[in-house]
Scaffold this active site. Sequence first.
Site, PDB file in Angstrom:
ATOM      1  N   VAL A 324      -0.183   2.904   5.160  1.00 15.39           N
ATOM      2  CA  VAL A 324       0.405   4.178   5.589  1.00 15.39           C
ATOM      3  C   VAL A 324       1.703   3.924   6.351  1.00 15.39           C
ATOM      4  O   VAL A 324       2.721   4.599   6.122  1.00 15.39           O
ATOM      5  CB  VAL A 324      -0.587   4.970   6.467  1.00 15.39           C
ATOM      6  CG1 VAL A 324       0.099   6.186   7.084  1.00 15.39           C
ATOM      7  CG2 VAL A 324      -1.780   5.421   5.649  1.00 15.39           C
ATOM      8  N   TRP A 327       4.387   2.657   3.856  1.00 16.08           N
ATOM      9  CA  TRP A 327       4.854   3.707   2.948  1.00 16.08           C
ATOM     10  C   TRP A 327       5.775   4.706   3.658  1.00 16.08           C
ATOM     11  O   TRP A 327       6.737   5.197   3.075  1.00 16.08           O
ATOM     12  CB  TRP A 327       3.658   4.447   2.336  1.00 16.08           C
ATOM     13  CG  TRP A 327       4.075   5.577   1.454  1.00 16.08           C
ATOM     14  CD1 TRP A 327       4.663   5.471   0.219  1.00 16.08           C
ATOM     15  CD2 TRP A 327       3.977   6.978   1.726  1.00 16.08           C
ATOM     16  NE1 TRP A 327       4.921   6.731  -0.296  1.00 16.08           N
ATOM     17  CE2 TRP A 327       4.513   7.668   0.609  1.00 16.08           C
ATOM     18  CE3 TRP A 327       3.478   7.703   2.792  1.00 16.08           C
ATOM     19  CZ2 TRP A 327       4.567   9.059   0.548  1.00 16.08           C
ATOM     20  CZ3 TRP A 327       3.523   9.090   2.728  1.00 16.08           C
ATOM     21  CH2 TRP A 327       4.076   9.752   1.630  1.00 16.08           C
ATOM     22  N   HIS A 328       5.508   4.984   4.926  1.00 16.25           N
ATOM     23  CA  HIS A 328       6.344   5.919   5.668  1.00 16.25           C
ATOM     24  C   HIS A 328       7.715   5.340   6.024  1.00 16.25           C
ATOM     25  O   HIS A 328       8.588   6.074   6.497  1.00 16.25           O
ATOM     26  CB  HIS A 328       5.639   6.376   6.955  1.00 16.25           C
ATOM     27  CG  HIS A 328       4.711   7.525   6.736  1.00 16.25           C
ATOM     28  ND1 HIS A 328       3.382   7.358   6.413  1.00 16.25           N
ATOM     29  CD2 HIS A 328       4.914   8.863   6.794  1.00 16.25           C
ATOM     30  CE1 HIS A 328       2.810   8.552   6.277  1.00 16.25           C
ATOM     31  NE2 HIS A 328       3.716   9.474   6.501  1.00 16.25           N
ATOM     32  N   GLY A 329       7.911   4.063   5.816  1.00 14.32           N
ATOM     33  CA  GLY A 329       9.226   3.481   6.088  1.00 14.32           C
ATOM     34  C   GLY A 329       9.179   2.078   6.651  1.00 14.32           C
ATOM     35  O   GLY A 329      10.140   1.322   6.521  1.00 14.32           O
TER      36      GLY A 329
END
Length: 364
Positions: A324, A327-329
């Site tokens: 997570v 994936w968010h950066g």
Amino acid sequence: MPQDPMDFEWSYWIEWGRERILWLLAGHLLVSQMSRLLVEKYKPWCLMVYGMAACWLLLGIKGFAVILLHAAISFAVAQFQLSLLTWLCSLILLSTLRIPAVEETKRKWYDTENEYYLLLFTVSVRCLFCTSFSLEYCWHAPNQKSSHSFPWMLAYVFYYPTFHNGPLVNFDEFSEQMRRQEAFSVKTNLSILIVGIIRIFFWWCLAELMIHLMYIHALYSSALPLESASYWALGGLALAQVLFFYVKYLVLYGVPGLLLQMDGLKPPALPCCVSLMHSFTKMWRSFDVGLHRFLVRYIYVPMGGSQSSLLGTLLSTALTFAFVSYWHGGQSYLWYWGALNWLGVIVENGTKRILSISLIQDLI
């Protein structure tokens, strides 16, 4: 009264919505209802063609080619039917979004930063959709081959209501519901549409009131007012921010969720009000339901989940939050955020296990 300009996500999607995306969603609705009325059997392919055309229109031929290339590579790797190889491919494709040279090349394709960010956000979400399809392909039985073909992957990846920002719908749910042919009622669909528009308009008005009157994000962007505020005031600001985040996603997920209903699909449940939550576990289960289902089905359960040993549970939970965050950066603050959430979930689950011991229950 001027609005608080510091919430980038809200300002960004509202601007794009007013300019083009709402019109393209209206076009999807028209194509969907006409295909359900006239050619129900070919509805997935009509929506696929429309989604590809909308992608081409907004992101240009190069942006369209990037998404098509991601899908083709994911499908080719999925032919080996090895989950580990599929995950490796997905992580590599996701990592290409953070290579400086690739970023600069993509920026040159567009006249404005907003257009580049639209491609970036869209490809990030498409990576999850490609991963879902590829893993389902790895697990599918031989008699399911027709529903796991490359055209079905394109129908899933280019499904327009969820195209730019989600919500996430796993491929097994999407294909099962899309292939199911149900009786179509114009009157029923019209009533669903009208009620849905009224609800979303109310949420949008509430979000606009908050952004124009409360200035939560502007206060957070300056250290001076935060340093001078009392702990009660800081707690109130934190609550106000998460409440705005909740209302914002009622709008951002409410619009595609309504279109999913109009298409005869069941959308993930909308976020649960944060004021009703008192645990990390419930927050992750009921805020972004689509993302939670993805994480549980493709990471947590395959790694052993709650059915494994204590160490296995810790590892599977840690890998879930690590993905997570990445994936968010993958910025440092996101790793801290993921680690704190992991710690919160572990403490809660550990406490539940302790309280379930018969001796402890007798003492209570």
